[in-house]
Scaffold this motif. Structure first.
Motif, PDB file in Angstrom:
ATOM      1  N   ALA A  25      -5.786 -21.658  -2.965  1.00 14.21           N
ATOM      2  CA  ALA A  25      -5.193 -20.609  -3.711  1.00 14.21           C
ATOM      3  C   ALA A  25      -6.233 -19.819  -4.409  1.00 14.21           C
ATOM      4  CB  ALA A  25      -4.124 -21.373  -4.916  1.00 14.21           C
ATOM      5  N   LEU A  26      -7.146 -20.526  -5.088  1.00  6.08           N
ATOM      6  CA  LEU A  26      -8.228 -19.651  -5.629  1.00  6.08           C
ATOM      7  C   LEU A  26      -9.073 -18.799  -4.773  1.00  6.08           C
ATOM      8  CD1 LEU A  26     -10.009 -22.402  -7.975  1.00  6.08           C
ATOM      9  CD2 LEU A  26      -8.290 -20.498  -8.706  1.00  6.08           C
ATOM     10  N   ILE A  27      -9.041 -18.785  -3.259  1.00  5.58           N
ATOM     11  CA  ILE A  27      -9.583 -17.898  -2.396  1.00  5.58           C
ATOM     12  C   ILE A  27      -8.624 -16.952  -2.281  1.00  5.58           C
ATOM     13  CG2 ILE A  27     -10.249 -17.805  -0.118  1.00  5.58           C
ATOM     14  CD1 ILE A  27     -11.135 -20.815  -0.419  1.00  5.58           C
ATOM     15  N   LEU A  28      -7.163 -17.301  -2.038  1.00  6.95           N
ATOM     16  CA  LEU A  28      -6.137 -16.355  -1.498  1.00  6.95           C
ATOM     17  C   LEU A  28      -5.930 -15.229  -2.685  1.00  6.95           C
ATOM     18  CD1 LEU A  28      -4.157 -15.556   0.442  1.00  6.95           C
ATOM     19  CD2 LEU A  28      -2.526 -17.420  -0.365  1.00  6.95           C
ATOM     20  N   GLN A  29      -5.845 -15.791  -4.008  1.00  9.73           N
ATOM     21  CA  GLN A  29      -5.526 -14.742  -5.131  1.00  9.73           C
ATOM     22  C   GLN A  29      -6.197 -13.655  -5.060  1.00  9.73           C
ATOM     23  OE1 GLN A  29      -2.646 -15.448  -6.804  1.00  9.73           O
ATOM     24  NE2 GLN A  29      -2.953 -13.178  -7.235  1.00  9.73           N
ATOM     25  N   PRO A  30      -7.534 -13.561  -4.935  1.00  7.21           N
ATOM     26  CA  PRO A  30      -8.181 -12.405  -5.255  1.00  7.21           C
ATOM     27  C   PRO A  30      -7.951 -11.492  -4.011  1.00  7.21           C
ATOM     28  CG  PRO A  30      -9.830 -14.147  -5.575  1.00  7.21           C
ATOM     29  CD  PRO A  30      -8.527 -14.721  -5.184  1.00  7.21           C
ATOM     30  N   TYR A  31      -7.772 -11.841  -2.766  1.00  8.76           N
ATOM     31  CA  TYR A  31      -7.486 -11.191  -1.482  1.00  8.76           C
ATOM     32  C   TYR A  31      -6.134 -10.505  -1.866  1.00  8.76           C
ATOM     33  CZ  TYR A  31      -5.838  -9.997   2.897  1.00  8.76           C
ATOM     34  OH  TYR A  31      -5.569  -9.214   4.199  1.00  8.76           O
ATOM     35  N   LEU A  32      -5.202 -11.321  -2.147  1.00  6.78           N
ATOM     36  CA  LEU A  32      -4.004 -10.519  -2.641  1.00  6.78           C
ATOM     37  C   LEU A  32      -3.970  -9.471  -3.661  1.00  6.78           C
ATOM     38  CD1 LEU A  32      -1.628 -13.684  -2.942  1.00  6.78           C
ATOM     39  CD2 LEU A  32      -1.805 -12.332  -1.071  1.00  6.78           C
ATOM     40  N   ASP A  33      -5.031  -9.672  -4.677  1.00  8.85           N
ATOM     41  CA  ASP A  33      -4.937  -8.746  -5.810  1.00  8.85           C
ATOM     42  C   ASP A  33      -5.504  -7.312  -5.274  1.00  8.85           C
ATOM     43  OD1 ASP A  33      -4.007 -10.650  -7.563  1.00  8.85           O
ATOM     44  OD2 ASP A  33      -5.972 -11.038  -8.127  1.00  8.85           O
ATOM     45  N   ARG A  34      -6.845  -7.638  -4.310  1.00 14.38           N
ATOM     46  CA  ARG A  34      -7.310  -6.571  -3.698  1.00 14.38           C
ATOM     47  C   ARG A  34      -6.419  -5.604  -2.805  1.00 14.38           C
ATOM     48  NH1 ARG A  34     -11.551  -9.610  -2.930  1.00 14.38           N
ATOM     49  NH2 ARG A  34     -10.845 -10.326  -0.996  1.00 14.38           N
ATOM     50  N   ARG A  35      -5.810  -6.465  -2.156  1.00 16.96           N
ATOM     51  CA  ARG A  35      -4.520  -5.860  -1.165  1.00 16.96           C
ATOM     52  C   ARG A  35      -3.654  -4.841  -1.994  1.00 16.96           C
ATOM     53  NH1 ARG A  35      -0.982  -9.161   3.123  1.00 16.96           N
ATOM     54  NH2 ARG A  35       0.142  -9.608   1.029  1.00 16.96           N
ATOM     55  N   ARG A  36      -2.974  -5.513  -3.194  1.00 16.66           N
ATOM     56  CA  ARG A  36      -2.083  -4.883  -3.906  1.00 16.66           C
ATOM     57  C   ARG A  36      -2.845  -3.532  -4.509  1.00 16.66           C
ATOM     58  NH1 ARG A  36      -0.688  -8.774  -6.345  1.00 16.66           N
ATOM     59  NH2 ARG A  36      -1.761  -8.631  -8.211  1.00 16.66           N
ATOM     60  N   ALA A  37      -4.148  -3.761  -4.805  1.00 12.70           N
ATOM     61  CA  ALA A  37      -4.720  -2.624  -5.597  1.00 12.70           C
ATOM     62  C   ALA A  37      -4.782  -1.446  -4.544  1.00 12.70           C
ATOM     63  CB  ALA A  37      -5.990  -2.788  -6.204  1.00 12.70           C
ATOM     64  N   GLU A  38      -5.347  -1.943  -3.247  1.00 10.01           N
ATOM     65  CA  GLU A  38      -5.432  -0.703  -2.336  1.00 10.01           C
ATOM     66  C   GLU A  38      -4.336  -0.252  -2.007  1.00 10.01           C
ATOM     67  OE1 GLU A  38      -7.221  -2.991   0.840  1.00 10.01           O
ATOM     68  OE2 GLU A  38      -9.293  -3.373  -0.171  1.00 10.01           O
ATOM     69  N   ALA A  39      -3.025  -0.756  -1.871  1.00  5.37           N
ATOM     70  CA  ALA A  39      -1.831  -0.500  -1.591  1.00  5.37           C
ATOM     71  C   ALA A  39      -1.285   0.714  -2.900  1.00  5.37           C
ATOM     72  CB  ALA A  39      -0.646  -1.506  -1.440  1.00  5.37           C
ATOM     73  N   LEU A  40      -1.831   0.219  -3.982  1.00  2.00           N
ATOM     74  CA  LEU A  40      -1.366   1.071  -4.875  1.00  2.00           C
ATOM     75  C   LEU A  40      -2.288   2.320  -5.201  1.00  2.00           C
ATOM     76  CD1 LEU A  40      -0.777  -1.464  -8.046  1.00  2.00           C
ATOM     77  CD2 LEU A  40       1.041  -0.048  -6.913  1.00  2.00           C
ATOM     78  N   ARG A  41      -3.489   2.172  -4.683  1.00  2.00           N
ATOM     79  CA  ARG A  41      -4.324   3.366  -4.744  1.00  2.00           C
ATOM     80  C   ARG A  41      -3.640   4.335  -3.767  1.00  2.00           C
ATOM     81  NH1 ARG A  41      -8.768  -0.057  -5.521  1.00  2.00           N
ATOM     82  NH2 ARG A  41      -8.770  -0.083  -3.464  1.00  2.00           N
ATOM     83  N   GLY A  42      -3.331   3.724  -2.689  1.00  2.00           N
ATOM     84  CA  GLY A  42      -2.801   4.526  -1.512  1.00  2.00           C
ATOM     85  C   GLY A  42      -1.475   5.111  -1.731  1.00  2.00           C
ATOM     86  N   SER A  43      -0.764   4.676  -2.535  1.00  2.00           N
ATOM     87  CA  SER A  43       0.773   5.083  -3.102  1.00  2.00           C
ATOM     88  C   SER A  43       0.536   6.314  -4.120  1.00  2.00           C
ATOM     89  CB  SER A  43       1.663   4.051  -3.426  1.00  2.00           C
ATOM     90  OG  SER A  43       1.047   3.619  -4.799  1.00  2.00           O
ATOM     91  N   ASP A  44      -0.569   6.194  -4.984  1.00  2.00           N
ATOM     92  CA  ASP A  44      -1.063   7.136  -5.972  1.00  2.00           C
ATOM     93  C   ASP A  44      -1.672   8.335  -5.048  1.00  2.00           C
ATOM     94  OD1 ASP A  44      -0.456   5.378  -8.062  1.00  2.00           O
ATOM     95  OD2 ASP A  44      -2.511   4.958  -8.494  1.00  2.00           O
ATOM     96  N   GLU A  45      -2.253   8.087  -4.179  1.00  2.00           N
ATOM     97  CA  GLU A  45      -2.673   9.306  -3.435  1.00  2.00           C
ATOM     98  C   GLU A  45      -1.798  10.245  -2.899  1.00  2.00           C
ATOM     99  OE1 GLU A  45      -5.674   7.886  -0.632  1.00  2.00           O
ATOM    100  OE2 GLU A  45      -7.146   7.523  -2.403  1.00  2.00           O
ATOM    101  N   ASP A  46      -0.802   9.282  -2.455  1.00  2.00           N
ATOM    102  CA  ASP A  46       0.541  10.009  -1.722  1.00  2.00           C
ATOM    103  C   ASP A  46       1.144  10.817  -2.779  1.00  2.00           C
ATOM    104  OD1 ASP A  46       1.320   7.256   0.518  1.00  2.00           O
ATOM    105  OD2 ASP A  46      -0.226   8.876   0.806  1.00  2.00           O
ATOM    106  N   VAL A  47       1.542  10.294  -3.878  1.00  2.00           N
ATOM    107  CA  VAL A  47       2.035  11.024  -5.183  1.00  2.00           C
ATOM    108  C   VAL A  47       1.266  12.277  -5.472  1.00  2.00           C
ATOM    109  CG1 VAL A  47       2.852  10.803  -7.460  1.00  2.00           C
ATOM    110  CG2 VAL A  47       3.195   8.874  -5.819  1.00  2.00           C
ATOM    111  N   MET A  48      -0.082  12.179  -5.448  1.00  2.00           N
ATOM    112  CA  MET A  48      -0.873  13.337  -5.864  1.00  2.00           C
ATOM    113  C   MET A  48      -0.909  14.426  -4.759  1.00  2.00           C
ATOM    114  SD  MET A  48      -3.990  11.248  -7.561  1.00  2.00           S
ATOM    115  CE  MET A  48      -5.031  12.790  -7.973  1.00  2.00           C
ATOM    116  N   LEU A  49      -0.512  14.156  -3.821  1.00  2.00           N
ATOM    117  CA  LEU A  49      -0.699  15.165  -2.688  1.00  2.00           C
ATOM    118  C   LEU A  49       0.654  15.456  -2.410  1.00  2.00           C
ATOM    119  CD1 LEU A  49      -3.066  13.420  -0.092  1.00  2.00           C
ATOM    120  CD2 LEU A  49      -3.439  15.139  -1.579  1.00  2.00           C
ATOM    121  N   ALA A  50       1.665  15.144  -2.757  1.00  2.00           N
ATOM    122  CA  ALA A  50       3.107  15.414  -2.734  1.00  2.00           C
ATOM    123  C   ALA A  50       3.409  17.031  -3.180  1.00  2.00           C
ATOM    124  CB  ALA A  50       4.138  14.542  -3.231  1.00  2.00           C
ATOM    125  N   PRO A  51       4.078  17.662  -2.673  1.00  2.93           N
ATOM    126  CA  PRO A  51       4.432  19.006  -3.192  1.00  2.93           C
ATOM    127  C   PRO A  51       5.333  19.214  -4.138  1.00  2.93           C
ATOM    128  CG  PRO A  51       5.461  18.749  -1.330  1.00  2.93           C
ATOM    129  CD  PRO A  51       4.792  17.743  -1.367  1.00  2.93           C
TER     130      PRO A  51
END
Length: 149
Positions: free
Chosen positions: A123-149
């Motif tokens: 679980a200690l190995i998996l948690q940072p991976y989940l955190d990174r994946r969620r942060a990357e998804a949020l960054r991607g969604s932020d970029e989509d919002v910023m590029l939207a008209p």
């Protein structure tokens, strides 16, 4: 992955929280793979994360090479994405959790305690991976919002 046990963890359905699951006692590749397949099917697993214990210098030591070989065999045997992540100090972290939360005076390395330790380490190995994946998804969604008209 250890020589004697495979500590397993799983995330909640949202992919936010890693939880210790169980430990598979190693019994040879065919039996280990069959046990993993049963869990994958029963739990609806869609990705596997394999811990690779790098040395303190960040290089591949003998145990990391064992983990890399396991990941390669899993890629060949399963139709799932297999991701390898650095797991330095996960067992030490799991030992600390057991010491802090366990009953006093019962620090012997019993089979059950080692199994709990390995599942907590997973679980200690998996948690940072989940955190990174969620942060990357949020960054991607932020970029989509910023590029939207």
């Amino acid at each position: 992955p250890g020589e004697r046990r495979l500590g397993l963890a799983i995330s909640d359905p949202s992919g936010m929280i890693a939880m210790p699951l169980e430990v598979i006692e190693r019994a040879g590749w065919a039996k280990d793979l069959a046990a993993l397949r049963r869990l994958i099917e029963a739990r609806g697993v869609d990705e596997i994360v394999v811990g690779r214990p790098l040395t303190t210098r960040g290089t591949l030591g003998p145990q990391a090479q064992v983990a890399a070989r396991l990941a390669a065999r899993l890629r060949e045997a399963l139709a799932l994405p297999i991701t390898e992540v650095d797991e330095r100090f996960s067992t030490a972290g799991a030992e600390r959790i057991l010491r802090e939360g366990g009953p006093r005076g019962h620090q012997r390395q019993t089979r059950d305690r080692r199994a709990r330790r390995d599942a907590i380490a997973a679980a200690l190995i998996l948690q940072p991976y989940l955190d990174r994946r969620r942060a990357e998804a949020l960054r991607g969604s932020d970029e989509d919002v910023m590029l939207a008209p």
